[in-house]
Design a protein around this motif. Structure first.
Motif, PDB file in Angstrom:
ATOM      1  N   THR A   1     -81.927  70.790 -51.321  1.00 28.48           N
ATOM      2  CA  THR A   1     -81.311  70.274 -50.100  1.00 28.48           C
ATOM      3  C   THR A   1     -81.636  71.222 -48.952  1.00 28.48           C
ATOM      4  O   THR A   1     -81.649  72.449 -49.136  1.00 28.48           O
ATOM      5  CB  THR A   1     -79.788  70.098 -50.258  1.00 28.48           C
ATOM      6  OG1 THR A   1     -79.242  69.566 -49.040  1.00 28.48           O
ATOM      7  CG2 THR A   1     -79.096  71.399 -50.595  1.00 28.48           C
ATOM      8  N   TRP A   2     -81.889  70.640 -47.766  1.00 28.42           N
ATOM      9  CA  TRP A   2     -82.348  71.471 -46.649  1.00 28.42           C
ATOM     10  C   TRP A   2     -82.107  70.743 -45.327  1.00 28.42           C
ATOM     11  O   TRP A   2     -82.554  69.609 -45.147  1.00 28.42           O
ATOM     12  CB  TRP A   2     -83.831  71.757 -46.826  1.00 28.42           C
ATOM     13  CG  TRP A   2     -84.410  72.851 -45.975  1.00 28.42           C
ATOM     14  CD1 TRP A   2     -83.757  73.662 -45.092  1.00 28.42           C
ATOM     15  CD2 TRP A   2     -85.775  73.273 -45.947  1.00 28.42           C
ATOM     16  NE1 TRP A   2     -84.619  74.559 -44.525  1.00 28.42           N
ATOM     17  CE2 TRP A   2     -85.870  74.336 -45.037  1.00 28.42           C
ATOM     18  CE3 TRP A   2     -86.922  72.845 -46.613  1.00 28.42           C
ATOM     19  CZ2 TRP A   2     -87.082  74.974 -44.769  1.00 28.42           C
ATOM     20  CZ3 TRP A   2     -88.128  73.476 -46.344  1.00 28.42           C
ATOM     21  CH2 TRP A   2     -88.207  74.537 -45.436  1.00 28.42           C
TER      22      TRP A   2
ATOM     23  N   CYS B   1     -83.266  66.352 -50.703  1.00 34.85           N
ATOM     24  CA  CYS B   1     -82.384  65.814 -49.673  1.00 34.85           C
ATOM     25  C   CYS B   1     -82.610  66.612 -48.395  1.00 34.85           C
ATOM     26  O   CYS B   1     -82.427  67.835 -48.388  1.00 34.85           O
ATOM     27  CB  CYS B   1     -80.926  65.909 -50.115  1.00 34.85           C
ATOM     28  SG  CYS B   1     -80.548  65.012 -51.637  1.00 34.85           S
TER      29      CYS B   1
ATOM     30  N   GLN C   1     -81.884  66.926 -44.195  1.00 29.93           N
ATOM     31  CA  GLN C   1     -81.074  66.515 -43.054  1.00 29.93           C
ATOM     32  C   GLN C   1     -81.834  66.781 -41.749  1.00 29.93           C
ATOM     33  O   GLN C   1     -82.722  67.607 -41.701  1.00 29.93           O
ATOM     34  CB  GLN C   1     -79.736  67.262 -43.049  1.00 29.93           C
ATOM     35  CG  GLN C   1     -78.886  67.033 -44.289  1.00 29.93           C
ATOM     36  CD  GLN C   1     -79.242  67.964 -45.430  1.00 29.93           C
ATOM     37  OE1 GLN C   1     -79.361  69.179 -45.236  1.00 29.93           O
ATOM     38  NE2 GLN C   1     -79.415  67.409 -46.629  1.00 29.93           N
TER      39      GLN C   1
ATOM     40  N   ASN D   1     -80.757  61.377 -42.329  1.00 33.22           N
ATOM     41  CA  ASN D   1     -81.011  62.111 -43.567  1.00 33.22           C
ATOM     42  C   ASN D   1     -81.996  61.357 -44.459  1.00 33.22           C
ATOM     43  O   ASN D   1     -82.062  60.128 -44.429  1.00 33.22           O
ATOM     44  CB  ASN D   1     -79.706  62.303 -44.340  1.00 33.22           C
ATOM     45  CG  ASN D   1     -78.583  62.834 -43.469  1.00 33.22           C
ATOM     46  OD1 ASN D   1     -78.794  63.734 -42.655  1.00 33.22           O
ATOM     47  ND2 ASN D   1     -77.395  62.278 -43.625  1.00 33.22           N
TER      48      ASN D   1
ATOM     49  N   VAL E   1     -83.398  61.041 -48.561  1.00 29.06           N
ATOM     50  CA  VAL E   1     -83.367  61.356 -49.983  1.00 29.06           C
ATOM     51  C   VAL E   1     -84.664  60.834 -50.579  1.00 29.06           C
ATOM     52  O   VAL E   1     -84.996  59.650 -50.415  1.00 29.06           O
ATOM     53  CB  VAL E   1     -82.173  60.710 -50.707  1.00 29.06           C
ATOM     54  CG1 VAL E   1     -82.217  61.037 -52.200  1.00 29.06           C
ATOM     55  CG2 VAL E   1     -80.853  61.182 -50.106  1.00 29.06           C
TER      56      VAL E   1
ATOM     57  N   THR F   1     -76.037  62.688 -49.985  1.00 29.91           N
ATOM     58  CA  THR F   1     -76.365  63.734 -49.011  1.00 29.91           C
ATOM     59  C   THR F   1     -75.775  63.376 -47.664  1.00 29.91           C
ATOM     60  O   THR F   1     -75.716  62.208 -47.283  1.00 29.91           O
ATOM     61  CB  THR F   1     -77.882  63.959 -48.910  1.00 29.91           C
ATOM     62  OG1 THR F   1     -78.132  65.202 -48.232  1.00 29.91           O
ATOM     63  CG2 THR F   1     -78.585  62.846 -48.156  1.00 29.91           C
TER      64      THR F   1
ATOM     65  N   HIS G   1     -74.480  65.209 -43.513  1.00 32.11           N
ATOM     66  CA  HIS G   1     -74.569  66.250 -42.480  1.00 32.11           C
ATOM     67  C   HIS G   1     -73.372  66.034 -41.568  1.00 32.11           C
ATOM     68  O   HIS G   1     -73.383  65.134 -40.729  1.00 32.11           O
ATOM     69  CB  HIS G   1     -75.892  66.102 -41.725  1.00 32.11           C
ATOM     70  CG  HIS G   1     -76.095  67.115 -40.640  1.00 32.11           C
ATOM     71  ND1 HIS G   1     -76.929  66.884 -39.570  1.00 32.11           N
ATOM     72  CD2 HIS G   1     -75.575  68.355 -40.443  1.00 32.11           C
ATOM     73  CE1 HIS G   1     -76.930  67.932 -38.767  1.00 32.11           C
ATOM     74  NE2 HIS G   1     -76.100  68.845 -39.281  1.00 32.11           N
TER      75      HIS G   1
ATOM     76  N   CYS H   1     -74.579  66.974 -51.514  1.00 33.64           N
ATOM     77  CA  CYS H   1     -75.244  68.136 -50.916  1.00 33.64           C
ATOM     78  C   CYS H   1     -75.557  67.867 -49.453  1.00 33.64           C
ATOM     79  O   CYS H   1     -75.551  66.728 -48.989  1.00 33.64           O
ATOM     80  CB  CYS H   1     -76.525  68.471 -51.680  1.00 33.64           C
ATOM     81  SG  CYS H   1     -77.772  67.170 -51.655  1.00 33.64           S
ATOM     82  N   GLY H   2     -75.826  68.940 -48.738  1.00 36.40           N
ATOM     83  CA  GLY H   2     -76.205  68.815 -47.342  1.00 36.40           C
ATOM     84  C   GLY H   2     -75.682  69.968 -46.512  1.00 36.40           C
ATOM     85  O   GLY H   2     -75.241  71.001 -47.019  1.00 36.40           O
TER      86      GLY H   2
ATOM     87  N   ASP I   1     -74.385  75.231 -46.049  1.00 37.98           N
ATOM     88  CA  ASP I   1     -75.149  74.243 -46.822  1.00 37.98           C
ATOM     89  C   ASP I   1     -74.747  74.396 -48.286  1.00 37.98           C
ATOM     90  O   ASP I   1     -74.976  75.455 -48.892  1.00 37.98           O
ATOM     91  CB  ASP I   1     -76.649  74.485 -46.641  1.00 37.98           C
ATOM     92  CG  ASP I   1     -77.074  74.421 -45.183  1.00 37.98           C
ATOM     93  OD1 ASP I   1     -77.511  73.351 -44.742  1.00 37.98           O
ATOM     94  OD2 ASP I   1     -76.948  75.457 -44.487  1.00 37.98           O
TER      95      ASP I   1
ATOM     96  N   VAL J   1     -73.978  72.585 -52.388  1.00 40.64           N
ATOM     97  CA  VAL J   1     -74.196  71.552 -53.404  1.00 40.64           C
ATOM     98  C   VAL J   1     -72.916  71.476 -54.230  1.00 40.64           C
ATOM     99  O   VAL J   1     -72.575  72.408 -54.952  1.00 40.64           O
ATOM    100  CB  VAL J   1     -75.397  71.864 -54.308  1.00 40.64           C
ATOM    101  CG1 VAL J   1     -75.567  70.759 -55.348  1.00 40.64           C
ATOM    102  CG2 VAL J   1     -76.672  72.024 -53.482  1.00 40.64           C
TER     103      VAL J   1
END
Length: 280
Positions: free
Chosen positions: A5-6, A37, A39, A89, A91, A137, A139, A191-192, A246, A248
């Motif tokens: 995730t990023w 995932c 953002q 976002n 995925v 995911t 944000h 996540c996010g 950030d 998970v």
């Protein structure tokens, strides 16, 4: 299952270069991921992407040819020329996909506070070891604490709703219509970029004991040790000190399956650091 995730900051590094290719290359060096995932992915926001009306979801899809990619637009609007602009976002996964859903998150009025709409994308995948898993995911809002708490509550309510469907599924159907039986599962990963620290009430709400509790992967592996920072390591535009925002999170059913968590603290390809989690 291997997940990255990023928050990519529209694929813009601290050097000002906008490059989906660089984002993918850095993520691949971090892990041979089954799911990624991302953002802050932009479509037709040239002021963000160095004057180019980029389709970043399309570019990422081409860069990940063995993955199915789903873009959830939190912002879906039109520019002065009537052309669509989208921001949200992504995925992408190489695992079999069972269903995809996009959920708008609450956007209560907060007078004179800078904000934008937010959403959560849910992709249910079939992992060969874990079975069906909901990958979610999001944000959450940065500036408005009112909106961020409303969104944190909504994410937990979504988890509760999905869990209830898994525990008490609808009537089975094989009629080929939209009523046909679909996959429901208690297994979930959230996540996010949550735009909050572990000391804040929104985090406490997400992780509070009870129905639909979310378990922080970092805490499962590291106990009460301080989270490794994921934001403001190199760019202090938004504050003086590095922070962890950030995360998970995993469902109760997966809390014993988290094996590894790695934060890439070296890359400067975004103003956030990517996070890798492995579940077995």
């Amino acid at each position: 299952m291997k997940i990255v995730t990023w928050n990519t900051q529209w694929c813009c590094g601290l050097d000002g270069k906008v490059s989906p290719q660089r984002i993918v290359d850095t993520a691949r060096r971090l892990a041979d991921f089954d799911v990624i995932c991302l953002q802050e992915i932009a479509f037709n926001y040239p002021r963000l992407t160095n004057g180019v009306a980029a389709d970043q979801a399309g570019e990422l899809s081409e860069l990940l040819p063995d993955y199915l990619l789903f873009f959830g637009a939190a912002v879906n609007e039109f520019d002065e020329a009537g052309r669509p602009s989208r921001f949200g976002n992504v995925v992408a996964t190489r695992l079999p996909v069972k269903q995809v859903q996009h959920h708008s998150l609450p956007y209560p009025a907060d007078h004179n506070v800078r904000s934008m709409p937010r959403m959560c994308t849910v992709v249910t995948v079939q992992d060969p070891q874990l079975g069906p898993v909901r990958v979610m995911t999001t944000h959450l809002e940065y500036y408005s604490k009112l909106q961020r708490m409303a969104q944190a509550r909504a994410v937990r309510e979504l988890h509760a709703e999905y869990g209830a469907q898994a525990a008490a599924p609808p009537e089975p159907s094989d009629d080929g219509s939209p009523f046909r039986t679909r996959v429901h599962t208690p297994h979930a990963v959230l996540c996010g970029d949550f735009n909050l620290e572990p000391t804040e009430p929104e985090y406490a709400h997400l992780t509070a004991p009870g129905e639909a509790q979310w378990w922080d992967s970092w805490r499962l592996l590291n106990g009460d040790a301080k989270h490794e920072p994921t934001f403001r390591l190199y760019d202090r535009t938004y504050g003086p000190d590095p922070v962890a925002c950030d995360f998970v999170f995993v469902s109760e059913s997966l809390k014993d399956r988290v094996r590894r968590l790695v934060v890439d603290a070296k890359t400067q390809d975004s103003d956030h650091q990517p996070v890798f989690v492995e579940l077995t």
